[in-house]
Design an enzyme around this catalytic site. Structure first.
Site, PDB file in Angstrom:
ATOM      1  NE  ARG A   8     -29.535 -70.428  -1.809  1.00  0.00           N
ATOM      2  CZ  ARG A   8     -28.423 -71.314  -1.342  1.00  0.00           C
ATOM      3  NH1 ARG A   8     -28.861 -72.141  -2.058  1.00  0.00           N
ATOM      4  NH2 ARG A   8     -28.278 -70.873  -0.289  1.00  0.00           N
ATOM      5  CB  THR A   9     -29.625 -63.658  -4.038  1.00  0.00           C
ATOM      6  OG1 THR A   9     -30.341 -64.131  -3.298  1.00  0.00           O
ATOM      7  CG2 THR A   9     -30.473 -62.306  -5.060  1.00  0.00           C
ATOM      8  CE  LYS A  65      -8.815 -48.499   1.000  1.00  0.00           C
ATOM      9  NZ  LYS A  65      -8.463 -47.852  -0.385  1.00  0.00           N
ATOM     10  NE  ARG A  88     -29.000 -60.765   0.354  1.00  0.00           N
ATOM     11  CZ  ARG A  88     -29.404 -62.643  -0.658  1.00  0.00           C
ATOM     12  NH1 ARG A  88     -28.158 -63.182   0.848  1.00  0.00           N
ATOM     13  NH2 ARG A  88     -30.254 -62.563  -0.680  1.00  0.00           N
ATOM     14  CG  HIS A 122     -35.560 -61.879  -0.939  1.00  0.00           C
ATOM     15  ND1 HIS A 122     -34.662 -60.965  -1.899  1.00  0.00           N
ATOM     16  CD2 HIS A 122     -33.746 -63.010  -0.742  1.00  0.00           C
ATOM     17  CE1 HIS A 122     -33.218 -62.188  -2.689  1.00  0.00           C
ATOM     18  NE2 HIS A 122     -33.236 -63.111  -1.710  1.00  0.00           N
TER      19      HIS A 122
HETATM   20  N1   CP Z   1     -32.370 -67.663  -1.234  1.00  0.00           N
HETATM   21  C1   CP Z   1     -31.703 -66.603  -0.302  1.00  0.00           C
HETATM   22  O1   CP Z   1     -31.758 -65.529  -1.386  1.00  0.00           O
HETATM   23  O2   CP Z   1     -30.705 -67.228  -0.664  1.00  0.00           O
HETATM   24  P1   CP Z   1     -29.039 -66.689  -0.798  1.00  0.00           P
HETATM   25  O3   CP Z   1     -28.751 -65.500   1.084  1.00  0.00           O
HETATM   26  O4   CP Z   1     -27.762 -67.791  -1.085  1.00  0.00           O
HETATM   27  O5   CP Z   1     -29.085 -65.360  -2.066  1.00  0.00           O
END
Ligand code: CP
Length: 324
Positions: free
Chosen positions: A74-75, A102, A123, A151
């Protein structure tokens, strides 16, 4: 440099392209006004997409680097789609096929990608990664999930979803369920909700309680928090039920995971205890904590929530890149 809110630095510095009054920042200085502007813009984007209105002039010429060191559906895809719908381009940095293999450091990778892009979406498994990236990046860095830490863009879309589904946030009882210890979405959401008049309830397996620093932060904003021992106890007066999965990947010991998993499962039968306007949210992915039999219930809003994430990220990118 932008650090999307609530990194350990607790600041959202405004990029050169942005406006100096846009301190869209840590919970303690993330203003309701800033949220209102992002949500308003997200709402207009939602309408524009539904009506098939062209938006590809908004971020034409801009490039976003997606740097993902952890899995995502999703993100990563909603940021990607958001940028494409607004006419920008997307660079994909994949940890497993990059020079990280590396031995390149996060800082060196971020500096390099900043030279190729206008904004970095990161991320990473480390709670401190977004802050470290922002330290060295001449471009805005958006925290797209930092280990068991935060998040923040998920919290933005969660609150937007509550507004879209219920019409308001003030006055609501919001119950967070599941792995409150390791789930970064609930850490950010609890902090963001302190900007509203809400009552937060927590339901979790023993050992997976909300971290004390989050509880203390929420308490310091005079937001009521209640710990419930079961879904049965929490459901009858919850306006929002925010389910989360037990984060298997954060457990060092499989036996510990097995002890916690599968204990809190939302089913149609349990939902008979909830009100007709109660909304069920989940950041997804789910494992088994929300029965698929619930998917047809109009109160199950988690797939709408995932879609709203794209509109919120469109609004966020527009703001961060100074085109709002
Ligand atoms: N909600 C969320 O962060 O989903 P993903 O891990 O799929 O990005």
């Amino acid at each position: 440099t932008v650090v999307m809110p609530w990194t350990e630095e607790r600041e959202w510095h405004v990029p050169a392209a942005g406006r100096t009054d846009d301190r869209l920042t840590a919970a303690e200085n993330f203003s309701r006004d800033a949220l209102y502007r992002i949500f308003y813009l997200a709402g207009t984007y939602r309408t524009s997409v539904a009506k098939d209105r062209p938006l590809d002039h908004v971020l034409k010429g801009k490039v976003m680097a997606l740097m993902f060191y952890e899995a995502s559906t999703r993100t990563s895809c909603s940021f990607d789609s958001a940028m494409q719908r607004l006419g920008g381009r997307v660079l994909h940095f994949n940890e497993s096929t990059s020079s990280v293999k590396k031995g390149e450091t996060l800082e060196d990778s971020v500096r390099t990608m900043a030279g190729y892009s206008d904004v970095i979406v990161l991320r990473h498994p480390s709670p401190t990664a977004a802050g470290r990236a922002a330290e060295v990046s001449p471009r805005p860095v958006i925290n797209a999930g930092s280990g068991t830490g935060e998040h923040p863009t998920q919290a933005l879309l969660d609150v937007f979803t509550i507004r879209e589904e219920i019409g308001t946030v003030n006055g609501l009882t919001i119950t967070m369920v599941g792995d409150l210890k390791n789930g970064r979405t609930v850490h950010s959401l609890a902090r963001l909700l302190t900007l509203y008049k809400v009552h937060l309830k927590y339901v979790c397996p023993p050992g997976l309680e909300m971290p004390q620093e989050v509880v203390d932060f929420v308490a310091a904003q005079a937001v009521k928090q209640t710990h419930c021992t079961s879904l049965e106890e929490a459901l009858p007066d919850s306006d929002v039920i925010y389910m989360t999965r037990v984060q298997r990947e954060r457990f060092a010991d499989t036996a510990d995971y097995e002890r916690c998993a599968g204990r809190l499962v939302l089913t149609p039968q349990l939902m008979t205890l909830a009100g007709p306007r109660t909304v069920v949210l989940h950041p997804l992915p789910r494992v088994d904590e929300v029965s698929t039999e619930l998917d047809g219930d109009p109160r199950a809003a988690y797939f709408r929530q995932a879609e709203y994430g794209m509109y919120v990220r469109m609004a966020l990118l527009t703001t961060v890149l100074g085109r709002a």
